[in-house]
Motif scaffolding. Structure first.
Motif, mmCIF file in Angstrom:
data_model
loop_
_atom_site.group_PDB
_atom_site.id
_atom_site.type_symbol
_atom_site.label_atom_id
_atom_site.label_comp_id
_atom_site.label_asym_id
_atom_site.label_seq_id
_atom_site.Cartn_x
_atom_site.Cartn_y
_atom_site.Cartn_z
ATOM 1 N N ALA A 88 -8.070 -2.043 0.227
ATOM 2 C CA ALA A 88 -8.618 -1.016 0.684
ATOM 3 C C ALA A 88 -7.793 0.077 1.375
ATOM 4 C CB ALA A 88 -9.587 -1.758 1.908
ATOM 5 N N VAL A 89 -6.854 -0.638 2.017
ATOM 6 C CA VAL A 89 -6.041 0.519 2.589
ATOM 7 C C VAL A 89 -5.397 1.448 1.693
ATOM 8 C CG1 VAL A 89 -3.677 0.816 4.024
ATOM 9 C CG2 VAL A 89 -5.498 -0.919 4.560
ATOM 10 N N ASN A 103 -18.881 -4.039 5.325
ATOM 11 C CA ASN A 103 -18.416 -5.276 4.887
ATOM 12 C C ASN A 103 -19.463 -6.578 5.323
ATOM 13 O OD1 ASN A 103 -16.400 -7.741 4.661
ATOM 14 N ND2 ASN A 103 -17.010 -7.791 6.823
ATOM 15 N N ASP A 107 -9.957 -5.254 -6.688
ATOM 16 C CA ASP A 107 -8.485 -5.480 -5.606
ATOM 17 C C ASP A 107 -7.330 -5.253 -6.507
ATOM 18 O OD1 ASP A 107 -8.968 -8.020 -6.770
ATOM 19 O OD2 ASP A 107 -8.959 -8.830 -4.445
ATOM 20 N N ILE A 145 -9.353 -6.162 6.725
ATOM 21 C CA ILE A 145 -9.084 -4.740 6.335
ATOM 22 C C ILE A 145 -8.982 -4.070 7.713
ATOM 23 C CG2 ILE A 145 -10.580 -2.636 5.642
ATOM 24 C CD1 ILE A 145 -11.876 -4.539 3.748
ATOM 25 N N VAL A 197 -16.743 1.006 6.808
ATOM 26 C CA VAL A 197 -16.580 -0.243 5.844
ATOM 27 C C VAL A 197 -17.820 -0.819 5.850
ATOM 28 C CG1 VAL A 197 -15.004 -2.114 5.381
ATOM 29 C CG2 VAL A 197 -13.935 -0.117 6.079
ATOM 30 N N THR A 250 0.896 -1.009 0.108
ATOM 31 C CA THR A 250 0.080 -0.134 -0.019
ATOM 32 C C THR A 250 0.914 1.367 0.057
ATOM 33 O OG1 THR A 250 0.052 -0.073 2.144
ATOM 34 C CG2 THR A 250 -1.855 -1.140 1.208
ATOM 35 N N ALA A 299 -7.725 -6.480 2.042
ATOM 36 C CA ALA A 299 -7.061 -5.441 3.103
ATOM 37 C C ALA A 299 -6.055 -4.454 2.302
ATOM 38 C CB ALA A 299 -6.484 -6.293 4.120
#
Length: 298
Positions: A248-249, A118, A266, A43, A116, A19, A245
């Motif tokens: 998302a970050v 989810n 993703d 996440i 989030v 990230t 994860a």
């Protein structure tokens, strides 16, 4: 047809963790629905490693015979990863439980910076075999839960110290007849989540909140996959939740205006950020494409 998406202008090269470091998550507060395991927990852990506070709203207070972990063990994992966490045992379908999660975030950490969405339910039986109970469950968790959590957080997201984000785990609107006919009720519930996100992106365009969706390119090795009849084989061809994860970050590290109104895959997020090797996430040479994804992009 899938929505073509990219990180946009000013993208930075990813770090070894996968990230970018454009915008720190230190001391920012996430509220994650259904975060006791799987993608939601991944996440939460990804954000915690960047110093975030995490409020987990989930129903699993006691160990489940077929599912790993509880909301309490998830909070312990968050804190072990370097963040601060708090568990809220509740149901995203219930307005009072959602309000309690938001109130907890405000009381413990001073506000809400990120939501989030989810929590999700899936049932893919043919229409003539799908029970009304399962239909209602998908609509209540997927659409109503997304609506309730986002609505409750909005007053606090408006006051966030930095650009606020709402990331909803829902697919791009793929109108391929194959997907429309494969499981219409589940598709309706997931596309409903997407439409809410895209709608909010325009409804609240002047607030500085970034509304985006995130969806996996491939199967993800979660309990939902493991518990299928051929789960062991499917897991071998599924990527780790860590890919969701890291994506998302990466989204959360970008300015809110840059991601507002977008639906991300993703692998596309990570490739655009400079990640060239996705093998670290497992799945073998040809991981199984997820539903709503027509072709491989990585």
């Amino acid at each position: 047809m899938r929505t073509a998406l990219s990180i946009g202008k000013g993208a930075t090269v990813a770090s070894e963790s996968g990230t970018s470091s454009t915008e720190s998550l230190a001391d920012r507060t996430l509220v994650v629905s259904g975060g006791s395991r799987g993608i939601g927990l991944a996440i939460a852990l990804g954000a915690a490693r960047r110093g975030a506070n995490v409020v987990l709203l989930a129903k699993t207070a006691e160990p489940h015979p077929r599912l790993p972990g509880t909301v309490h063990t998830a909070v312990a994992d968050v804190e072990a990863a370097g963040g601060k966490g708090v568990a809220v045992v509740g149901d995203v379908r219930k307005e009072e439980d959602v309000a309690r999660a938001i109130d907890t975030a405000v009381e413990r950490f001073g506000g809400v910076d990120i939501v989030v969405n989810n929590a999700s339910a899936i049932a893919t039986e043919p229409t003539d075999a799908l029970s009304a109970k399962k239909f209602d469950l998908m609509m209540d968790i997927n659409i109503r839960g997304t609506f309730l959590l986002t609505k409750a957080a909005l007053p606090h997201l408006r006051q966030a110290r930095a650009g606020a984000h709402v990331v909803t785990l829902a697919p791009p609107l793929n109108m391929n007849p194959h997907w429309l006919g494969a499981h219409p009720s589940y598709t309706l519930s997931k596309y409903g989540m997407t439409l809410l996100s895209l709608g909010w992106a325009n409804e609240y365009a002047d607030t500085g909140i970034g509304f985006s969706c995130l969806w996996p390119e491939t199967y993800i090795a979660t309990s939902a996959v493991t518990n299928l009849s051929d789960g062991d084989a499917l897991v071998q061809a599924s990527r780790s939740p860590d890919i969701m994860a890291d994506a998302a970050v990466e989204i959360l590290s970008r300015p809110a205006a840059e991601v507002n109104g977008q639906c991300f895959i993703d692998s596309e997020v990570l490739i655009a950020s400079g990640v060239t090797d996705l093998s670290r996430y497992g799945g073998g040479d040809e991981p199984i494409l997820d539903i709503f994804v027509d072709g491989r992009t990585s």
